[in-house]
Design a protein around this motif. Structure first.
Motif, PDB file in Angstrom:
ATOM      1  N   ARG A 126       0.733  -1.040   0.132  1.00 41.67           N
ATOM      2  CA  ARG A 126      -0.101   0.061   0.045  1.00 41.67           C
ATOM      3  C   ARG A 126       0.864   1.350  -0.071  1.00 41.67           C
ATOM      4  O   ARG A 126       0.857   2.103  -0.716  1.00 41.67           O
ATOM      5  CB  ARG A 126      -0.882  -0.011   1.176  1.00 41.67           C
ATOM      6  N   SER A 127       1.879   1.570   1.043  1.00 39.63           N
ATOM      7  CA  SER A 127       2.765   2.475   1.067  1.00 39.63           C
ATOM      8  C   SER A 127       3.406   2.741  -0.160  1.00 39.63           C
ATOM      9  O   SER A 127       3.928   3.813  -0.683  1.00 39.63           O
ATOM     10  CB  SER A 127       3.663   2.483   2.269  1.00 39.63           C
ATOM     11  N   LEU A 128       3.741   1.600  -1.012  1.00 42.61           N
ATOM     12  CA  LEU A 128       4.503   2.003  -2.254  1.00 42.61           C
ATOM     13  C   LEU A 128       3.573   2.283  -3.302  1.00 42.61           C
ATOM     14  O   LEU A 128       4.403   3.062  -4.184  1.00 42.61           O
ATOM     15  CB  LEU A 128       5.278   0.544  -2.781  1.00 42.61           C
ATOM     16  N   ARG A 129       2.550   1.950  -3.422  1.00 41.79           N
ATOM     17  CA  ARG A 129       1.492   2.499  -4.326  1.00 41.79           C
ATOM     18  C   ARG A 129       1.153   3.943  -4.102  1.00 41.79           C
ATOM     19  O   ARG A 129       0.861   4.333  -5.107  1.00 41.79           O
ATOM     20  CB  ARG A 129       0.381   1.552  -4.252  1.00 41.79           C
ATOM     21  N   GLN A 130       1.425   4.429  -3.028  1.00 45.59           N
ATOM     22  CA  GLN A 130       1.330   5.800  -2.767  1.00 45.59           C
ATOM     23  C   GLN A 130       2.322   6.894  -3.462  1.00 45.59           C
ATOM     24  O   GLN A 130       1.894   8.009  -3.658  1.00 45.59           O
ATOM     25  CB  GLN A 130       1.167   6.216  -1.185  1.00 45.59           C
ATOM     26  N   ARG A 131       3.598   6.144  -3.732  1.00 44.70           N
ATOM     27  CA  ARG A 131       4.584   6.910  -4.398  1.00 44.70           C
ATOM     28  C   ARG A 131       4.932   6.166  -5.444  1.00 44.70           C
ATOM     29  O   ARG A 131       6.109   5.572  -5.615  1.00 44.70           O
ATOM     30  CB  ARG A 131       5.778   7.081  -3.312  1.00 44.70           C
ATOM     31  N   PRO A 132       4.052   6.047  -6.526  1.00 45.63           N
ATOM     32  CA  PRO A 132       4.510   5.303  -7.849  1.00 45.63           C
ATOM     33  C   PRO A 132       5.767   5.458  -8.258  1.00 45.63           C
ATOM     34  O   PRO A 132       6.694   4.677  -8.840  1.00 45.63           O
ATOM     35  CB  PRO A 132       3.319   5.316  -8.558  1.00 45.63           C
ATOM     36  N   LEU A 133       6.405   6.828  -8.256  1.00 38.16           N
ATOM     37  CA  LEU A 133       7.386   7.422  -9.077  1.00 38.16           C
ATOM     38  C   LEU A 133       8.647   6.804  -8.277  1.00 38.16           C
ATOM     39  O   LEU A 133       9.483   6.161  -8.951  1.00 38.16           O
ATOM     40  CB  LEU A 133       7.588   8.850  -9.250  1.00 38.16           C
ATOM     41  N   VAL A 134       8.624   7.025  -7.069  1.00 37.13           N
ATOM     42  CA  VAL A 134       9.737   6.293  -6.440  1.00 37.13           C
ATOM     43  C   VAL A 134      10.002   4.777  -6.528  1.00 37.13           C
ATOM     44  O   VAL A 134      10.775   4.296  -6.709  1.00 37.13           O
ATOM     45  CB  VAL A 134       9.527   6.740  -4.853  1.00 37.13           C
ATOM     46  N   ALA A 135       8.697   4.174  -6.245  1.00 39.14           N
ATOM     47  CA  ALA A 135       8.558   2.701  -6.581  1.00 39.14           C
ATOM     48  C   ALA A 135       9.067   2.277  -7.811  1.00 39.14           C
ATOM     49  O   ALA A 135       9.909   1.369  -8.007  1.00 39.14           O
ATOM     50  CB  ALA A 135       7.181   2.337  -6.282  1.00 39.14           C
ATOM     51  N   LEU A 136       8.717   3.125  -9.056  1.00 42.78           N
ATOM     52  CA  LEU A 136       9.239   2.668 -10.333  1.00 42.78           C
ATOM     53  C   LEU A 136      10.791   2.718 -10.598  1.00 42.78           C
ATOM     54  O   LEU A 136      11.471   1.925 -10.949  1.00 42.78           O
ATOM     55  CB  LEU A 136       8.452   3.804 -11.301  1.00 42.78           C
ATOM     56  N   ILE A 137      11.172   4.099  -9.963  1.00 44.36           N
ATOM     57  CA  ILE A 137      12.469   4.111 -10.075  1.00 44.36           C
ATOM     58  C   ILE A 137      13.509   3.335  -9.286  1.00 44.36           C
ATOM     59  O   ILE A 137      14.490   2.613  -9.875  1.00 44.36           O
ATOM     60  CB  ILE A 137      13.166   5.648  -9.600  1.00 44.36           C
ATOM     61  N   VAL A 138      13.032   2.843  -8.141  1.00 51.99           N
ATOM     62  CA  VAL A 138      13.602   1.650  -7.358  1.00 51.99           C
ATOM     63  C   VAL A 138      13.703   0.346  -7.951  1.00 51.99           C
ATOM     64  O   VAL A 138      14.732  -0.390  -8.254  1.00 51.99           O
ATOM     65  CB  VAL A 138      13.116   1.575  -6.074  1.00 51.99           C
ATOM     66  N   LEU A 139      12.259   0.234  -8.698  1.00 53.33           N
ATOM     67  CA  LEU A 139      12.215  -1.125  -9.390  1.00 53.33           C
ATOM     68  C   LEU A 139      13.247  -1.368 -10.554  1.00 53.33           C
ATOM     69  O   LEU A 139      13.945  -2.250 -10.880  1.00 53.33           O
ATOM     70  CB  LEU A 139      10.732  -1.378  -9.877  1.00 53.33           C
ATOM     71  N   ALA A 140      13.412  -0.094 -11.315  1.00 54.97           N
ATOM     72  CA  ALA A 140      14.202  -0.173 -12.646  1.00 54.97           C
ATOM     73  C   ALA A 140      15.768  -0.167 -12.031  1.00 54.97           C
ATOM     74  O   ALA A 140      16.407  -1.078 -12.820  1.00 54.97           O
ATOM     75  CB  ALA A 140      13.794   1.313 -13.402  1.00 54.97           C
ATOM     76  N   THR A 141      16.168   0.419 -11.017  1.00 54.13           N
ATOM     77  CA  THR A 141      17.440   0.493 -10.666  1.00 54.13           C
ATOM     78  C   THR A 141      17.671  -1.274 -10.025  1.00 54.13           C
ATOM     79  O   THR A 141      18.641  -1.626 -10.395  1.00 54.13           O
ATOM     80  CB  THR A 141      17.557   1.339  -9.463  1.00 54.13           C
ATOM     81  N   LEU A 142      16.930  -1.554  -9.353  1.00 53.97           N
ATOM     82  CA  LEU A 142      17.134  -2.912  -8.911  1.00 53.97           C
ATOM     83  C   LEU A 142      17.103  -4.134  -9.841  1.00 53.97           C
ATOM     84  O   LEU A 142      18.001  -4.937  -9.956  1.00 53.97           O
ATOM     85  CB  LEU A 142      16.050  -3.424  -7.763  1.00 53.97           C
ATOM     86  N   ALA A 143      16.130  -3.678 -10.990  1.00 45.33           N
ATOM     87  CA  ALA A 143      16.098  -4.692 -12.102  1.00 45.33           C
ATOM     88  C   ALA A 143      17.350  -4.851 -12.867  1.00 45.33           C
ATOM     89  O   ALA A 143      17.926  -5.820 -13.200  1.00 45.33           O
ATOM     90  CB  ALA A 143      14.887  -4.337 -13.136  1.00 45.33           C
ATOM     91  N   LEU A 144      17.874  -3.552 -12.954  1.00 45.69           N
ATOM     92  CA  LEU A 144      19.204  -3.560 -13.691  1.00 45.69           C
ATOM     93  C   LEU A 144      20.374  -4.166 -12.853  1.00 45.69           C
ATOM     94  O   LEU A 144      20.996  -4.942 -13.428  1.00 45.69           O
ATOM     95  CB  LEU A 144      19.615  -1.996 -13.843  1.00 45.69           C
ATOM     96  N   GLY A 145      20.411  -3.929 -11.714  1.00 47.30           N
ATOM     97  CA  GLY A 145      21.476  -4.422 -10.744  1.00 47.30           C
ATOM     98  C   GLY A 145      21.293  -5.902 -10.593  1.00 47.30           C
ATOM     99  O   GLY A 145      22.178  -6.805 -10.930  1.00 47.30           O
ATOM    100  N   LEU A 146      19.829  -6.580 -10.333  1.00 52.98           N
ATOM    101  CA  LEU A 146      20.011  -7.708 -10.111  1.00 52.98           C
ATOM    102  C   LEU A 146      19.962  -8.782 -11.521  1.00 52.98           C
ATOM    103  O   LEU A 146      20.478  -9.774 -11.628  1.00 52.98           O
ATOM    104  CB  LEU A 146      18.501  -8.093  -9.721  1.00 52.98           C
ATOM    105  N   GLY A 147      19.523  -7.967 -12.641  1.00 55.31           N
ATOM    106  CA  GLY A 147      19.609  -8.485 -13.801  1.00 55.31           C
ATOM    107  C   GLY A 147      21.034  -8.731 -14.324  1.00 55.31           C
ATOM    108  O   GLY A 147      21.330  -9.836 -14.897  1.00 55.31           O
TER     109      GLY A 147
END
Lengths: 111, 867
Positions: B74-95
């Motif tokens: 729920r709290s991630l959905r409140q800040r979609p932009l932050v969540a998106l940036i975090v997801l993209a960054t982690l996807a790159l690193g983990l990928g």
């Protein structure tokens, strides 16, 4: 009646709705009664949870009726308020009245 | 649904209400209502159902975790932009990590699709004199092990056996192996037609039996069933095809035919020629140590029999997968994995700084939670679970990134090289990669989530609730953390950038830099003289003579020559060298690369003769024995005087001394173990070989000489087919594919690191500056000017950048030194490159602090204080 269990507001309303529905107190009319008389549309899940909790406290009891065609062959779940439940309503009501006594000037509905 | 009892009742309620609604409002609206209700119930009770399920075992542990996870979502959905940036960054690193793990796993940890590969070991007689460990054993030693090493239920040997094959559609050169019967069953080979090799084939005289690969069967025999039993000329000797191996079995390295390892009595007693690869199987539950000690005691017995063959050698059993992997491969794979980990750490730093910024904004919320009774541990757990949810949400994206990366790697690798990379074909995202990525995500979430979480839980209640942004005491800890992040970001980015740039530039330089010869305009043909027809040295020398005569008559040929081995070839040849006047050390003999060359060979390739003379056509079998040495040979072994006129002895069988008449420039033969290796040249007329490589320099396009030269070669002897025919430029290109591959992959890591680090440094820096706006306001209110504020901020940011850079530089130099030794000198620490990268990061750090600082300094004090 100091031993009567404490009632939450929703529980209080649900108990009153069951009493008002009388012999026809199953889930659909209970919810409808709450919506009509208190003006509150209660989520189905919240009502069911509340009914469960009331039954666990011994304030209501429930039984299943006969399956009906309009329900797709499924039974209704009927509820009735127990003695303890009635006591609890009384206690809550009494507490309410006592607390409100002398505040009529504030609590009278405005014109 | 939360409860079985309610299930029917709920459905009944819905049905009843649907019926009454459709009577009043119409069927269509009723239906829409029904589905809305059903979906709402499903969504609302699904989670409750799971938590009810989790609650049932009796303790609340999992329930709270699950509850926390729901809050996190729920709290991630409140800040979609932050969540998106975090997801993209982690996807790159983990990928990046998933992709490199896939390579480590497929190419190094289990590259061979062989049953029970974990029980297989490779036995070798290692010598300290070998430049790198070779997996080889002499004939007699193998036979001893086969007979006496009872600790191994099965043991097999194989030896290179490349042959000229005639009798198929057209003559060609085929990669083969001589093997013992156990070879197939141990390495997972079976026959799809005919039979495999058996004990009776191992007897000399009955050994002209071969098994061919599925690929050769299709290519040269049109997949005809009747080839089993047919005859075939190999190096001029008739052999019978007894079977066809099952499709896909081409072990080792794309082998296309297998013959029996039948040893004559003389060969069976040989202990000096170490050329067999020996694979043995441990018994179920057997340990390497036990096998090793039995081998060692057997080897002591062999020492007593042959001092010469065992001198300076030790017998070693190594796990099959570790021994069979290419030299240099583990280092490169670990380099990639390390680079990927750095990318992930940078990603973690970026995410952590975002989380800290977010925690500052959520201070109020957290303080309220603390006030109504949440413990600090609960807050930390809640924030950690938010991190975990983010990391796990990034896993599918990361797998997509890894999939794309692995696909593009697979398509970038030329097929002629793929067969030499064991395990390449089973690269791809599998369960192990998915599990690894999930595990990495969990670990990652702790790395980037723990500090911000602990820090956030230290919120000062009263200050935060009254006005979060001005709480000074909590701010101090937070700003310390921010400073740490600025330093960490820079200290992580610098080494990765330095290492990737060094290896990219280094590999590129070797692949396209000066080679010591001129590959442009030259075409090469490899030839192998069949021993049966060319038994005498004179016959071989005569072949080369006729070959050069026929070749130089071809129009368009400017220069032509031969050598046993030419640069950019995947094979090498070396000899033991004795120097006149230098006592031989039997424990550390001089081993040098050896080339038997014709006149004009050096000229054709433009290999310079730096002193003395080249080989000429006047050097004949009966003239003075001569030799040339490379500069590296002269430097390494003849440094005590001028090399010209010194005498050397080449090999152990030929006792004649050869006089050094010239010194040649160094040539890059191969980029790993053998670059600039000391080399000795002798005239082919004096030391003829069955291995011949013809090189011709064309007046125009070298590829245009392919057909005329093929015809010329055929005119000399039809039974000697040329193979691996290509221009030297193409050969060099193919040979350096691996290097260019490494270079481009490291460059890719570097670019990802630079982008992540630039964003990250900007993020942490600007946050560091912005978080101090209040303080700036106070200073300005007390009389500080804008430029003083700017200067102060830049000074502090400069300090942080400086500390980060020095830490990073220390790590970078350490890593580069490590790589210098691990990567065979591909990487050389280039101070100018390191300085450029350091400067670049310093500029990034400066810009990242200057822009927000200037912005802040422009705003007036009142504005800053009001915030």
């Amino acid at each position: 009646m100091p031993d009567a269990p404490y009632l939450g507001e929703l529980e209080h309303l649900v108990l009153l709705a069951i009493l008002r529905c009388g012999d026809d107190a199953y889930t659909v009319p209970i919810r409808r009664m709450l919506a009509e008389k208190s003006g509150r549309e209660i989520a189905r899940g919240a009502l069911y949870t509340s009914l469960d909790r009331l039954e666990a406290k011994g304030l209501v009891r429930s039984w299943l009726g006969d399956p009906t065609a309009v329900r797709g062959g499924r039974a209704r779940r009927y509820f009735a308020v127990t003695e303890v439940g009635v006591d609890a309503i009384r206690a809550a009501r009494a507490a309410m009245t006592t607390m409100a006594a002398g505040l009529e000037t504030v609590l009278e509905p405005r014109r | 649904m939360r409860d079985e009892r309610w299930r029917d009742v709920t459905l009944g309620d819905l049905g009843e209400e649907f019926a009454s609604l459709s009577a009043t409002s119409g069927r269509f609206r009723a239906r829409a209502w029904y589905w809305r209700q059903a979906i709402a119930i499903a969504a609302g009770t699904f989670g409750a159902g799971i938590s009810a399920f989790l609650r049932s075992p009796g303790d609340g542990f999992m329930t709270t975790w699950f509850h926390d996870a729901r809050i996190a979502v729920r709290s991630l959905r409140q800040r979609p932009l932050v969540a998106l940036i975090v997801l993209a960054t982690l996807a790159l690193g983990l990928g990046a990590n998933a992709a490199t793990f896939n390579m480590v796993d497929a190419l190094m940890l289990r590259p061979f699709p062989i049953p029970d590969v974990d029980r297989l070991v490779v036995i070798s007689e290692n010598s300290q004199a070998d430049p790198y460990p070779k997996e080889t054993v002499s004939n007699a030693a193998f036979l001893d092990f086969q007979r006496d090493a009872t600790g191994f239920p099965r043991i097999a040997a194989m030896g290179w056996w490349d042959v000229n094959m005639a009798g198929a559609d057209h003559p060609e050169r085929v990669g083969g192996q001589r093997v013992t019967p156990q070879f197939f069953s141990m390495l997972g080979g079976s026959a799809q037609a005919g039979r495999l090799l058996q004990d009776s084939d191992m007897v000399a005289g009955n050994d002209k039996q071969i098994v061919i690969s599925d690929g050769l069967w299709h290519r040269s025999f049109g997949a005809r069933r009747d080839v089993v039993g047919s005859q075939l000329l190999l190096d001029g000797v008739p052999h019978q095809i007894v079977g066809i191996a099952s499709p896909g079995f081409t072990y080792p390295d794309g082998t296309e035919l297998w013959g029996p390892l039948a040893l004559s009595q003389k060969d069976a007693a040989d202990r000096t020629d170490h050329y067999l690869t020996v694979v043995a199987e441990l018994p179920p539950g057997g340990t390497l140590d036990a096998a090793q000690s039995q081998l060692a005691s057997l080897y002591e017995r062999q020492r007593a029999i042959s001092a010469e063959g065992t001198r300076g050698r030790q017998v070693i059993a190594r796990p099959f997968s570790a021994a069979m992997i290419d030299i240099g491969m583990p280092q490169i794979l670990w380099l990639w994995q390390a680079a990927a980990v750095f990318v992930l750490l940078i990603a973690c730093t970026n995410v952590a700084s975002l989380l800290i910024a977010r925690a500052a904004e959520r201070q109020h919320e957290l303080a309220v939670r603390l006030a109504i009774g949440a413990g600090r541990a609960q807050i930390v757990r809640q924030l950690l679970i938010e991190s975990l949810v983010m990391a796990l949400a990034a896993v599918p994206l990361a797998l997509a990134v890894a999939f794309a990366a692995v696909q593009s790697l697979k398509s970038a690798m030329p097929p002629q090289l793929v067969k030499f990379v064991a395990g390449w074909t089973h690269l791809g995202i599998d369960t192990r990669v998915v599990l690894f990525t999930i595990a990495a995500a969990v670990a990652t979430s702790i790395v980037f989530g723990l500090l911000p979480a602990v820090q956030a839980s230290r919120t000062q209640l009263t200050a935060a609730i009254t006005d979060g942004s001005r709480s000074m005491s909590a701010g101090r800890a937070r700003s310390r953390l921010r400073r740490g992040l600025v330093i960490a970001e820079i200290a992580l980015a610098l080494p990765l950038l330095v290492v990737s740039a060094l290896s990219a530039v280094g590999a590129q330089r070797f692949a396209s830099g000066p080679q010591g010869y001129e590959p442009e305009g030259v075409i090469r043909f490899r030839l192998q003289l069949p021993e049966a027809q060319y038994q005498t040295p004179a016959a071989r020398a005569n072949y080369v003579e006729r070959l050069l005569e026929a070749g130089s008559a071809v129009p368009g040929v400017e220069q032509i020559g031969t050598s046993t081995i030419v640069p950019a070839l995947s094979s090498n040849s070396s000899r033991r060298i004795a120097i006149d006047g230098v006592a031989e050390n039997p424990d550390a003999p001089i081993i040098a690369s050896f080339r038997s060359i014709s006149a004009h060979y050096l000229e054709t390739l433009r290999i310079p003769v730096t002193s003395g003379r080249a080989i000429t056509s006047a050097d004949l079998a009966d003239t003075q024995r001569v030799a040339l040495v490379s500069e590296s040979f002269a430097r390494q072994y003849l440094s005590d005087g001028p090399p010209l006129g010194r005498r050397i002895r080449i090999g152990t069988t030929d006792q004649t001394w050869a006089t050094i008449v010239g010194v040649t420039g160094d040539v890059i033969d191969d980029w790993f173990a053998n670059r600039h290796s000391p080399t000795v040249f002798a005239p082919v007329s004096q030391v003829p070989s069955a291995t011949v490589t013809l090189v011709a320099r064309a007046k125009g396009d070298p590829a245009a000489l392919t057909d005329p030269l093929r015809a010329a070669i055929a005119s000399v002897d039809r039974s000697v087919p040329p193979y691996q025919v290509m221009t030297m430029t193409d050969a060099l290109h193919e040979r350096t594919t691996g290097l260019r591959f490494i270079a481009s992959l490291m460059a890719a890591f570097g670019i990802v690191a630079l982008v992540l680090a630039a964003f990250g440094i900007y993020g942490v820096m600007s946050h560091f500056v912005v978080a101090r706006r209040h303080e700036m306001g106070v200073r300005m209110a007390l009389g500080a000017t804008s430029s003083q504020i700017l200067k102060l901020t830049l000074k502090q940011a400069g300090w942080l950048t400086g500390i980060g850079l020095s830490l990073g530089l220390a790590i970078a130099i350490g890593l580069a030194r490590l790589m210098e030794s691990a990567l065979f000198g591909i990487v050389a620490l280039q101070p100018s490159l390191v300085a450029t990268i350091t400067l670049t990061l310093a500029v990034v750090g400066f810009l990242a602090s200057a822009l927000p600082a200037r912005h802040a300094a422009r705003v007036n004090a009142a504005g800053l204080l009001r915030r």
